[in-house]
Design a protein around this motif. Structure first.
Motif, PDB file in Angstrom:
ATOM      1  N   VAL A 278       0.838  -1.201   0.000  1.00 42.25           N
ATOM      2  CA  VAL A 278       0.000   0.000   0.000  1.00 42.25           C
ATOM      3  C   VAL A 278       0.870   1.247   0.000  1.00 42.25           C
ATOM      4  O   VAL A 278       0.783   2.086  -0.871  1.00 42.25           O
ATOM      5  CB  VAL A 278      -0.949   0.013   1.214  1.00 42.25           C
ATOM      6  N   TYR A 279       1.738   1.368   0.985  1.00 40.00           N
ATOM      7  CA  TYR A 279       2.556   2.578   1.112  1.00 40.00           C
ATOM      8  C   TYR A 279       3.923   2.450   0.457  1.00 40.00           C
ATOM      9  O   TYR A 279       4.452   3.409  -0.076  1.00 40.00           O
ATOM     10  CB  TYR A 279       2.740   2.929   2.587  1.00 40.00           C
ATOM     11  N   GLY A 280       4.523   1.270   0.499  1.00 41.13           N
ATOM     12  CA  GLY A 280       5.904   1.110   0.085  1.00 41.13           C
ATOM     13  C   GLY A 280       6.138   0.897  -1.390  1.00 41.13           C
ATOM     14  O   GLY A 280       7.252   1.062  -1.869  1.00 41.13           O
ATOM     15  N   ILE A 281       5.120   0.539  -2.140  1.00 40.98           N
ATOM     16  CA  ILE A 281       5.318   0.181  -3.544  1.00 40.98           C
ATOM     17  C   ILE A 281       5.780   1.374  -4.383  1.00 40.98           C
ATOM     18  O   ILE A 281       6.464   1.212  -5.377  1.00 40.98           O
ATOM     19  CB  ILE A 281       4.035  -0.456  -4.133  1.00 40.98           C
ATOM     20  N   ASN A 282       5.437   2.588  -3.955  1.00 45.84           N
ATOM     21  CA  ASN A 282       5.809   3.766  -4.732  1.00 45.84           C
ATOM     22  C   ASN A 282       7.319   3.979  -4.784  1.00 45.84           C
ATOM     23  O   ASN A 282       7.851   4.439  -5.781  1.00 45.84           O
ATOM     24  CB  ASN A 282       5.135   5.016  -4.154  1.00 45.84           C
ATOM     25  N   SER A 283       8.016   3.645  -3.721  1.00 46.41           N
ATOM     26  CA  SER A 283       9.465   3.868  -3.700  1.00 46.41           C
ATOM     27  C   SER A 283      10.263   2.601  -3.976  1.00 46.41           C
ATOM     28  O   SER A 283      11.483   2.624  -3.925  1.00 46.41           O
ATOM     29  CB  SER A 283       9.884   4.446  -2.346  1.00 46.41           C
ATOM     30  N   LEU A 284       9.594   1.495  -4.294  1.00 42.80           N
ATOM     31  CA  LEU A 284      10.287   0.239  -4.516  1.00 42.80           C
ATOM     32  C   LEU A 284      11.244   0.321  -5.699  1.00 42.80           C
ATOM     33  O   LEU A 284      12.388  -0.118  -5.617  1.00 42.80           O
ATOM     34  CB  LEU A 284       9.284  -0.898  -4.718  1.00 42.80           C
ATOM     35  N   GLY A 285      10.806   0.894  -6.806  1.00 38.94           N
ATOM     36  CA  GLY A 285      11.658   1.010  -7.991  1.00 38.94           C
ATOM     37  C   GLY A 285      12.910   1.826  -7.724  1.00 38.94           C
ATOM     38  O   GLY A 285      14.012   1.459  -8.140  1.00 38.94           O
ATOM     39  N   GLU A 286      12.751   2.940  -7.007  1.00 36.77           N
ATOM     40  CA  GLU A 286      13.900   3.783  -6.683  1.00 36.77           C
ATOM     41  C   GLU A 286      14.898   3.033  -5.799  1.00 36.77           C
ATOM     42  O   GLU A 286      16.103   3.113  -5.997  1.00 36.77           O
ATOM     43  CB  GLU A 286      13.435   5.046  -5.956  1.00 36.77           C
ATOM     44  N   SER A 287      14.386   2.297  -4.827  1.00 36.93           N
ATOM     45  CA  SER A 287      15.261   1.545  -3.925  1.00 36.93           C
ATOM     46  C   SER A 287      16.010   0.456  -4.679  1.00 36.93           C
ATOM     47  O   SER A 287      17.208   0.250  -4.472  1.00 36.93           O
ATOM     48  CB  SER A 287      14.441   0.911  -2.806  1.00 36.93           C
ATOM     49  N   LEU A 288      15.307  -0.241  -5.561  1.00 40.53           N
ATOM     50  CA  LEU A 288      15.945  -1.297  -6.349  1.00 40.53           C
ATOM     51  C   LEU A 288      17.060  -0.736  -7.223  1.00 40.53           C
ATOM     52  O   LEU A 288      18.150  -1.284  -7.290  1.00 40.53           O
ATOM     53  CB  LEU A 288      14.906  -1.995  -7.229  1.00 40.53           C
ATOM     54  N   ARG A 289      16.778   0.347  -7.904  1.00 44.78           N
ATOM     55  CA  ARG A 289      17.777   0.947  -8.784  1.00 44.78           C
ATOM     56  C   ARG A 289      18.999   1.405  -7.994  1.00 44.78           C
ATOM     57  O   ARG A 289      20.134   1.189  -8.394  1.00 44.78           O
ATOM     58  CB  ARG A 289      17.168   2.119  -9.554  1.00 44.78           C
ATOM     59  N   PHE A 290      18.771   2.012  -6.843  1.00 43.62           N
ATOM     60  CA  PHE A 290      19.869   2.527  -6.033  1.00 43.62           C
ATOM     61  C   PHE A 290      20.764   1.401  -5.520  1.00 43.62           C
ATOM     62  O   PHE A 290      21.983   1.484  -5.606  1.00 43.62           O
ATOM     63  CB  PHE A 290      19.321   3.343  -4.863  1.00 43.62           C
ATOM     64  N   VAL A 291      20.162   0.345  -4.991  1.00 45.32           N
ATOM     65  CA  VAL A 291      20.949  -0.726  -4.378  1.00 45.32           C
ATOM     66  C   VAL A 291      21.602  -1.622  -5.426  1.00 45.32           C
ATOM     67  O   VAL A 291      22.764  -2.010  -5.284  1.00 45.32           O
ATOM     68  CB  VAL A 291      20.080  -1.567  -3.411  1.00 45.32           C
ATOM     69  N   LEU A 292      20.885  -1.948  -6.493  1.00 46.60           N
ATOM     70  CA  LEU A 292      21.390  -2.931  -7.450  1.00 46.60           C
ATOM     71  C   LEU A 292      22.182  -2.337  -8.614  1.00 46.60           C
ATOM     72  O   LEU A 292      22.743  -3.072  -9.411  1.00 46.60           O
ATOM     73  CB  LEU A 292      20.231  -3.768  -8.007  1.00 46.60           C
ATOM     74  N   SER A 293      22.220  -1.008  -8.731  1.00 45.90           N
ATOM     75  CA  SER A 293      22.957  -0.418  -9.845  1.00 45.90           C
ATOM     76  C   SER A 293      24.461  -0.538  -9.602  1.00 45.90           C
ATOM     77  O   SER A 293      24.916  -0.700  -8.479  1.00 45.90           O
ATOM     78  CB  SER A 293      22.571   1.047 -10.034  1.00 45.90           C
ATOM     79  N   GLY A 294      25.201  -0.455 -10.672  1.00 43.12           N
ATOM     80  CA  GLY A 294      26.652  -0.541 -10.559  1.00 43.12           C
ATOM     81  C   GLY A 294      27.151  -1.959 -10.728  1.00 43.12           C
ATOM     82  O   GLY A 294      26.469  -2.815 -11.273  1.00 43.12           O
ATOM     83  N   PHE A 295      28.340  -2.180 -10.233  1.00 35.82           N
ATOM     84  CA  PHE A 295      28.963  -3.486 -10.388  1.00 35.82           C
ATOM     85  C   PHE A 295      28.478  -4.430  -9.299  1.00 35.82           C
ATOM     86  O   PHE A 295      28.026  -4.013  -8.246  1.00 35.82           O
ATOM     87  CB  PHE A 295      30.478  -3.331 -10.384  1.00 35.82           C
ATOM     88  N   GLY A 296      28.601  -5.721  -9.532  1.00 35.10           N
ATOM     89  CA  GLY A 296      28.073  -6.764  -8.657  1.00 35.10           C
ATOM     90  C   GLY A 296      28.578  -6.727  -7.231  1.00 35.10           C
ATOM     91  O   GLY A 296      29.278  -5.813  -6.806  1.00 35.10           O
ATOM     92  N   GLY A 297      28.203  -7.751  -6.492  1.00 39.32           N
ATOM     93  CA  GLY A 297      28.649  -7.864  -5.118  1.00 39.32           C
ATOM     94  C   GLY A 297      27.638  -7.406  -4.092  1.00 39.32           C
ATOM     95  O   GLY A 297      27.865  -7.523  -2.899  1.00 39.32           O
ATOM     96  N   ARG A 298      26.498  -6.893  -4.534  1.00 37.95           N
ATOM     97  CA  ARG A 298      25.481  -6.437  -3.596  1.00 37.95           C
ATOM     98  C   ARG A 298      24.310  -7.414  -3.582  1.00 37.95           C
ATOM     99  O   ARG A 298      23.994  -8.035  -4.584  1.00 37.95           O
ATOM    100  CB  ARG A 298      24.967  -5.061  -3.987  1.00 37.95           C
ATOM    101  N   GLN A 299      23.676  -7.508  -2.429  1.00 35.63           N
ATOM    102  CA  GLN A 299      22.498  -8.354  -2.299  1.00 35.63           C
ATOM    103  C   GLN A 299      21.374  -7.557  -1.647  1.00 35.63           C
ATOM    104  O   GLN A 299      21.624  -6.743  -0.756  1.00 35.63           O
ATOM    105  CB  GLN A 299      22.772  -9.575  -1.431  1.00 35.63           C
ATOM    106  N   LEU A 300      20.155  -7.838  -2.092  1.00 36.02           N
ATOM    107  CA  LEU A 300      18.983  -7.168  -1.555  1.00 36.02           C
ATOM    108  C   LEU A 300      17.910  -8.209  -1.275  1.00 36.02           C
ATOM    109  O   LEU A 300      17.537  -8.984  -2.157  1.00 36.02           O
ATOM    110  CB  LEU A 300      18.461  -6.124  -2.551  1.00 36.02           C
ATOM    111  N   LEU A 301      17.437  -8.249  -0.032  1.00 41.07           N
ATOM    112  CA  LEU A 301      16.334  -9.120   0.367  1.00 41.07           C
ATOM    113  C   LEU A 301      15.127  -8.226   0.590  1.00 41.07           C
ATOM    114  O   LEU A 301      15.174  -7.301   1.406  1.00 41.07           O
ATOM    115  CB  LEU A 301      16.672  -9.886   1.650  1.00 41.07           C
TER     116      LEU A 301
END
Length: 127
Positions: free
Chosen positions: A11-34
Motif C-alpha cells: 500500500v505505502y511502500g510500492i511507490n518507492s520500490l523502484g527507486e530503492s531497487l535501482r539505487f541498491v542494485l545499480s553498478g557493479f556486482g557484489g550487492r544483495q537485496l532481500l
C-alpha cells in the motif's frame, strides 16, 4: 558488506520500490537485496478505512516490478510465502539464495485470506 534488507507493504511502500531497487542494485556486482513484501489483510469492514487508499491490484505488482531490475533470471529468486505449511521450504530457498550470492531475493508474503488454505475443485449436483 553489500547486503540490504527492505521490508515494505503493497500500500505505502510500492511507490518507492523502484527507486530503492535501482539505487541498491545499480553498478557493479557484489550487492544483495532481500525484499519482504507484506499485504494488509482486509478481513473486517473497518480494515478498509485504515488505509489512505486500497491495496494495489491482486496479485501484488511488487514481484513483477522487481523483475525489471535484474539482468538475468538467475540473478533473482521470487517466492510466495503462503503460510506455515510451506515455511521451512521457503526459508531453505531464501537461505540458499543468500548464501550463493543471488543479488535479489523477493519474498511476497501473501495476505491472511490467501494463506494456509486448501483449494478444492469439486462438482456438486443439487436436485
Amino acid at each position: 558488506e553489500g547486503k540490504c534488507f527492505l521490508f515494505t507493504n503493497d500500500v505505502y511502500g510500492i511507490n518507492s520500490l523502484g527507486e530503492s531497487l535501482r539505487f541498491v542494485l545499480s553498478g557493479f556486482g557484489g550487492r544483495q537485496l532481500l525484499i519482504m513484501i507484506w499485504h494488509p489483510s482486509l478481513l473486517n469492514l473497518i480494515d478498509h478505512f485504515h488505509l489512505h487508499r486500497p491495496p494495489m491490484v491482486w496479485p501484488s505488482i511488487g514481484p513483477e516490478l522487481c523483475k525489471y531490475y535484474v539482468r538475468k533470471e538467475s540473478d533473482a529468486l521470487f517466492v510466495d510465502f503462503a503460510g506455515a505449511s510451506g515455511a521451512s521450504r521457503i526459508t531453505e530457498q531464501v537461505t540458499s539464495a543468500l548464501a550463493s550470492g543471488t543479488p535479489l531475493v523477493v519474498c511476497n508474503i501473501l495476505p491472511e485470506q490467501e494463506r494456509d488454505y486448501v483449494s478444492l475443485d469439486i462438482r456438486v449436483k443439487t436436485g
